[in-house]
Design a protein around this motif. Structure first.
Motif, PDB file in Angstrom:
ATOM      1  N   GLY A 161      22.157  23.219  -9.062  1.00 48.73           N
ATOM      2  CA  GLY A 161      22.846  21.930  -9.188  1.00 48.73           C
ATOM      3  C   GLY A 161      22.994  21.193  -7.870  1.00 48.73           C
ATOM      4  O   GLY A 161      23.101  19.968  -7.850  1.00 48.73           O
ATOM      5  N   THR A 162      23.038  21.948  -6.760  1.00 49.80           N
ATOM      6  CA  THR A 162      23.298  21.308  -5.462  1.00 49.80           C
ATOM      7  C   THR A 162      22.450  21.950  -4.376  1.00 49.80           C
ATOM      8  O   THR A 162      21.909  23.043  -4.556  1.00 49.80           O
ATOM      9  CB  THR A 162      24.782  21.498  -5.046  1.00 49.80           C
ATOM     10  OG1 THR A 162      25.026  22.895  -4.923  1.00 49.80           O
ATOM     11  CG2 THR A 162      25.748  20.888  -6.054  1.00 49.80           C
ATOM     12  N   GLU A 163      22.375  21.278  -3.239  1.00 47.03           N
ATOM     13  CA  GLU A 163      21.679  21.829  -2.076  1.00 47.03           C
ATOM     14  C   GLU A 163      22.334  23.134  -1.644  1.00 47.03           C
ATOM     15  O   GLU A 163      21.674  24.099  -1.264  1.00 47.03           O
ATOM     16  CB  GLU A 163      21.738  20.827  -0.903  1.00 47.03           C
ATOM     17  CG  GLU A 163      20.828  19.625  -1.084  1.00 47.03           C
ATOM     18  CD  GLU A 163      19.381  20.034  -1.363  1.00 47.03           C
ATOM     19  OE1 GLU A 163      18.888  20.987  -0.722  1.00 47.03           O
ATOM     20  OE2 GLU A 163      18.749  19.416  -2.255  1.00 47.03           O
ATOM     21  N   ARG A 164      23.662  23.126  -1.714  1.00 47.74           N
ATOM     22  CA  ARG A 164      24.404  24.318  -1.322  1.00 47.74           C
ATOM     23  C   ARG A 164      24.053  25.479  -2.254  1.00 47.74           C
ATOM     24  O   ARG A 164      23.896  26.629  -1.832  1.00 47.74           O
ATOM     25  CB  ARG A 164      25.900  24.003  -1.393  1.00 47.74           C
ATOM     26  CG  ARG A 164      26.797  25.097  -0.909  1.00 47.74           C
ATOM     27  CD  ARG A 164      28.222  24.615  -0.839  1.00 47.74           C
ATOM     28  NE  ARG A 164      28.731  24.234  -2.164  1.00 47.74           N
ATOM     29  CZ  ARG A 164      30.024  24.121  -2.440  1.00 47.74           C
ATOM     30  NH1 ARG A 164      30.928  24.323  -1.509  1.00 47.74           N
ATOM     31  NH2 ARG A 164      30.414  23.773  -3.641  1.00 47.74           N
ATOM     32  N   GLY A 165      23.899  25.163  -3.525  1.00 51.55           N
ATOM     33  CA  GLY A 165      23.511  26.175  -4.504  1.00 51.55           C
ATOM     34  C   GLY A 165      22.134  26.729  -4.163  1.00 51.55           C
ATOM     35  O   GLY A 165      21.898  27.943  -4.219  1.00 51.55           O
ATOM     36  N   ARG A 166      21.246  25.834  -3.795  1.00 48.40           N
ATOM     37  CA  ARG A 166      19.907  26.241  -3.411  1.00 48.40           C
ATOM     38  C   ARG A 166      19.958  27.185  -2.212  1.00 48.40           C
ATOM     39  O   ARG A 166      19.299  28.227  -2.179  1.00 48.40           O
ATOM     40  CB  ARG A 166      19.068  24.979  -3.102  1.00 48.40           C
ATOM     41  CG  ARG A 166      17.762  25.189  -2.378  1.00 48.40           C
ATOM     42  CD  ARG A 166      16.790  26.087  -3.122  1.00 48.40           C
ATOM     43  NE  ARG A 166      16.343  25.531  -4.399  1.00 48.40           N
ATOM     44  CZ  ARG A 166      15.622  26.227  -5.287  1.00 48.40           C
ATOM     45  NH1 ARG A 166      15.293  27.489  -5.049  1.00 48.40           N
ATOM     46  NH2 ARG A 166      15.239  25.661  -6.432  1.00 48.40           N
ATOM     47  N   ALA A 167      20.784  26.848  -1.229  1.00 45.59           N
ATOM     48  CA  ALA A 167      20.876  27.651  -0.006  1.00 45.59           C
ATOM     49  C   ALA A 167      21.374  29.061  -0.325  1.00 45.59           C
ATOM     50  O   ALA A 167      20.858  30.046   0.208  1.00 45.59           O
ATOM     51  CB  ALA A 167      21.801  26.967   0.998  1.00 45.59           C
TER      52      ALA A 167
END
Lengths: 156, 380, 280
Positions: B201-207
């Motif tokens: 859902g988010t860049e942070r999630g991706r990280a």
């Protein structure tokens, strides 16, 4: 001529707008103008009730002498109010004091004269009684609210 | 969406470890005292593995599953509001200082939180609470401090419970937004091991996901996730008709159904405590023996008499008025106040009502009656 | 690692304010003059503060002072509960906690070049006094100004000296009435609604602001409407339990309204349906 102009003056009164001109003419036969100054009594409890008043101007306190608390003001009436329905019913006696607080101008309708006309013309009687009843209705609503004592502090 | 992935079963543990390593307190479902509650997780094994919950109006039981599902249950009595809008807290302490006093706010434990395994309804409920407590003219700074960096690992519900109606409220069963990562559990099939389809859902999630071993999903993984979501919607029996719902309730405060439901409601406040969006609180000023005073904020409930108490008495002395207030606020007044319904369709208030009162039935009864009355007046 | 954070000055924290003067108004009502926390507390007529008494609790109290003199914070309070009774026991030099101002305002802008009719019952005159101050210091903004005030007994009349002074002015009308005309009372006796029908304001352009017990506001608003004042221009101040004052605790709901955030002042056109439902 005199009666005629009085009828027109009566017609100006908000209470009587529902009466026909004929009935106003008929009523004006019993009516006269009255002025009374602040501090005077219009009538006092126990006296004979001989007049019905339509207040045009001024403020009148309806008071009851209630010892030991002295005199209590039960209600004040003023412009547009009807005062003195005791004249309509036996024993035609005032049940309260009416003291003038602010100079008043009133129509006074003679009680005996009025009663005679009410009996003589029931159609007139019906319409006048409607006026009286409508006013009594309004006054009762006011009094009902007044006795609710809405500002009383609730103890907690 | 920022892409998708698949995670093997072991990846779940790695994901929790990655979040802990980043400093998050990971809060997720655990079995405790015969119910699934929310608590701190250290490992995937802390999850209610192989457990299902049986829910119906006024009834909640856990039972073993025949499989090894890690998310084979729905929501329990706890909602995430207890993390951000805590049940009891001291707002400040006051110390006498001559004729005056000095006010000191109590610190907030604002260690970042990761919600792990949050259901779509609960993710939506958090958004609803944000509007109330964080996005108004006077945000609650304590709520904001706890909420602002929260990480969300959502989970799609493959098997909705019998009291669930999130599809009616447009919040689930598959999380649409409000998450960093969202999981769909894919149980093992011949030749395919137990795995999780992951939406980012988010860049942070991706990280965070990048710190964990994962793979690209196959088309079959994607198809299965979609099919599970569709099947979940289809299997949801409970329904709440939301068309003109606001006006229906606002316009019918004198409906006899309110009196009827009041005869069943025992004003126990359970529904408001388990509700993931109910936010009302009371504040009490207490004095300690040392001459210090403090203000304590507690969850409150509109079902208590004290909730509406003014000098002279409660504004809502009758049970009828209190139930009406709760339901009308939740489904109608909330829209006026905060721009959305206060209900996310989680069904907790139905399951945890000792009298088994079902709000969807209450609304349906009022609606049917009003419709019938309207029909009758048309005929007349 | 300590994760405790300083969350900054929150809207939930009372700020100390010292009492400079106490005025006894009636047997159970008094006025506190306070030094505002930052030297001044700007407010709009009708707004309220949360007043905190150390260790006792906090209550919402409307500001009764002059909006053009924000360097003195004035609250008129009726002692009815634990906190207000504790406030009544305070003397100059004592300190209370203040949060605010909160809530919306009487629409004094609406009164521009209109007849202003202030209808107050009992302690309801306190939240309206800032409106009267405002009208007098911006007198040219209004046509005629009426203050119609009713209380329980003559000894419950608030701000008697001020009322007398206002009454003596040629640019405003002040009428009083009491429900119980006790000995020595030579003013009007009867409910406050009777003053409405006798006042000669121009209903088609008047703006009316009504504050008092709910039942009094209901009847007064109805009387005003019957006399031709538009429902959108009759304003009432609604009351429910208030705790946080900033829309976070939910206690002050009245139907779909969140009074501390969106009210407490509403046009009668909107308040009428709230008045109509029992136990809303």
């Amino acid at each position: 001529m005199e009666t005629h102009s009085l009828a027109r003056a009566l017609a100006q009164n908000t209470l009587l707008t529902k009466l026909s001109m004929d009935h106003l003419e008929f009523l004006s036969g019993c009516a006269k103008n009255v002025r009374i100054s602040a501090g005077e009594y219009l009538f006092r409890e126990g006296e004979d009730a001989n007049e019905l008043f339509l207040i045009r101007r001024g403020v009148i306190a309806l008071e009851v002498y209630a010892p030991p608390r002295s005199t209590m003001s039960a209600e004040t009436v003023g412009s547009g109010d009807l005062l003195g329905w005791s004249v309509l019913f036996p024993p035609h006696t005032w049940s309260i004091d009416a003291r003038v607080l602010e100079d008043a101008l009133l129509f006074s309708i003679d009680g005996a004269c009025l009663r005679k006309k009410l009996e003589a013309d029931h159609d007139f009687g019906y319409h006048l009684m409607r006026v009286v009843l409508e006013h009594v209705h309004r006054r009762l609503e006011r009094l009902r609210l007044q006795q609710l004592d809405v500002y009383r502090t609730e103890s907690i | 969406m920022n892409g998708d992935a698949v995670l093997e079963l072991t990846g779940l543990d790695a994901l929790i470890a990655a979040l802990i390593a980043r400093g998050y307190r990971v809060i997720g479902p655990r079995v405790q005292d015969g119910a699934i509650v929310l608590d701190e997780l250290q490992h995937a094994a802390d999850l209610p593995v192989g457990v299902k919950d049986e829910q119906s109006p006024g009834r909640y039981r856990l039972a073993p599953r025949s499989d090894n599902a890690h998310f084979g249950y729905v929501v329990g009595p706890h909602a995430y509001k207890r993390v951000f809008h805590v049940p009891v807290e001291t707002l400040f302490r006051v110390r006498r200082d001559g004729r005056g006093f000095e006010v000191t706010e109590t610190p907030v434990d604002a260690r970042p939180v990761a919600l792990f395994g949050a259901r779509a309804c609960d993710v939506a409920a958090t958004t609803v609470q944000d509007r109330v407590l964080a996005e108004g003219a006077h945000p609650d700074p304590r709520y904001v401090a706890r909420r602002k960096d929260a990480f969300v690992v959502a989970v799609a519900c493959n098997e909705p419970g019998a009291t669930c109606f999130c599809a009616s409220m447009n919040t689930g069963p598959r999380p649409a937004d409000g998450f960093d990562l969202s999981l769909t559990e894919l149980l093992p099939e011949p030749g395919v091991p137990h795995r999780f389809y992951v939406e980012v859902g988010t860049e942070r999630g991706r990280a965070v996901l990048d710190e964990v071993a994962h793979a690209l999903p196959s088309d079959e993984d994607r198809r299965r996730a979609r099919a599970l979501a569709d099947a979940a919607v289809a299997s949801m029996d409970k329904h709440l008709e939301t068309r003109h719902l606001r006006d229906l309730l606002i316009d019918n405060p004198e409906h006899p159904r309110w009196r009827a439901v009041a005869e069943r409601c025992i004003t126990c406040t359970s529904c408001t405590l388990v509700c993931p969006t109910c936010f009302c609180s009371s504040m009490d000023d207490v004095t300690s023996l040392e001459g210090e005073a403090e203000r304590v904020r507690r969850w409150d409930s509109c079902f208590t008499r004290s909730y509406s108490y003014m000098h002279g008495g409660p504004a809502r002395p009758s049970v009828e008025a209190r139930y009406r207030h709760w339901l009308t606020h939740k489904l109608a007044g909330w829209i006026d106040q905060f721009g959305s319904s206060g209900c996310v369709g989680c069904g907790r208030c139905i399951t945890w009502c000792p009298a088994g009162i079902d709000l969807t039935e209450e609304v349906a009864a009022i609606r049917a009656d009003v419709k019938a009355a309207r029909g009758a007046s048309k005929e007349a | 690692m300590s994760a405790a954070v300083d969350i900054g000055l929150a809207p939930m924290l009372p700020r100390p304010a010292r009492i400079t003067r106490v005025v006894k108004e009636t047997a159970d009502t008094f006025t506190l003059h306070l030094e505002p926390p930052d030297g001044k507390l700007a407010f709009m007529p009708g707004q309220f503060n949360m007043l905190y008494v150390f260790g006792v609790g906090e209550v919402p109290i409307s500001i009764s002072g002059d909006p053009d003199a924000p360097e003195v914070l004035v609250h008129t309070i009726r002692a009815v509960g634990a906190v207000t009774k504790a406030l009544m026991a305070m003397v100059p030099g004592d300190v209370v906690g203040v949060r605010g101002p909160y809530g919306n305002a009487w629409p004094v802008g609406e009164g521009m070049r209109r007849d202003l009719v202030v209808v107050a019952g009992g302690i309801g005159l306190a939240p309206l006094r800032p409106v009267i101050y405002h009208a007098l210091s911006h007198r040219a903004d209004f046509d005629r100004v009426y203050v119609l005030y009713g209380t329980r007994t003559p000894s419950d009349i608030l701000f008697e000296e001020e009322l007398r002074a206002w009454r003596a002015r040629f640019d405003m009308e002040v009428e009083l009435t009491v429900d119980r005309g006790l000995a020595g009372w030579s003013g009007r006796t009867g409910v406050v609604t009777t003053l409405i029908e006798r006042a000669d304001f121009a209903p088609e352009s008047a703006v009316a602001m009504v504050c008092g017990p709910e039942v009094m506001m209901r009847f007064a608003a109805r009387e005003l409407a019957q006399n031709g004042v538009e429902e959108e221009r009759i304003f009432v101040s609604l009351e429910r339990k208030m705790k946080c004052g900033v829309g976070l605790c939910g206690n002050c709901q009245l139907g779909p309204e969140l009074l501390c955030r969106d009210g407490p002042i509403y046009p009668y056109s909107r308040a009428r349906r709230l008045f109509a439902v029992r136990e809303l």
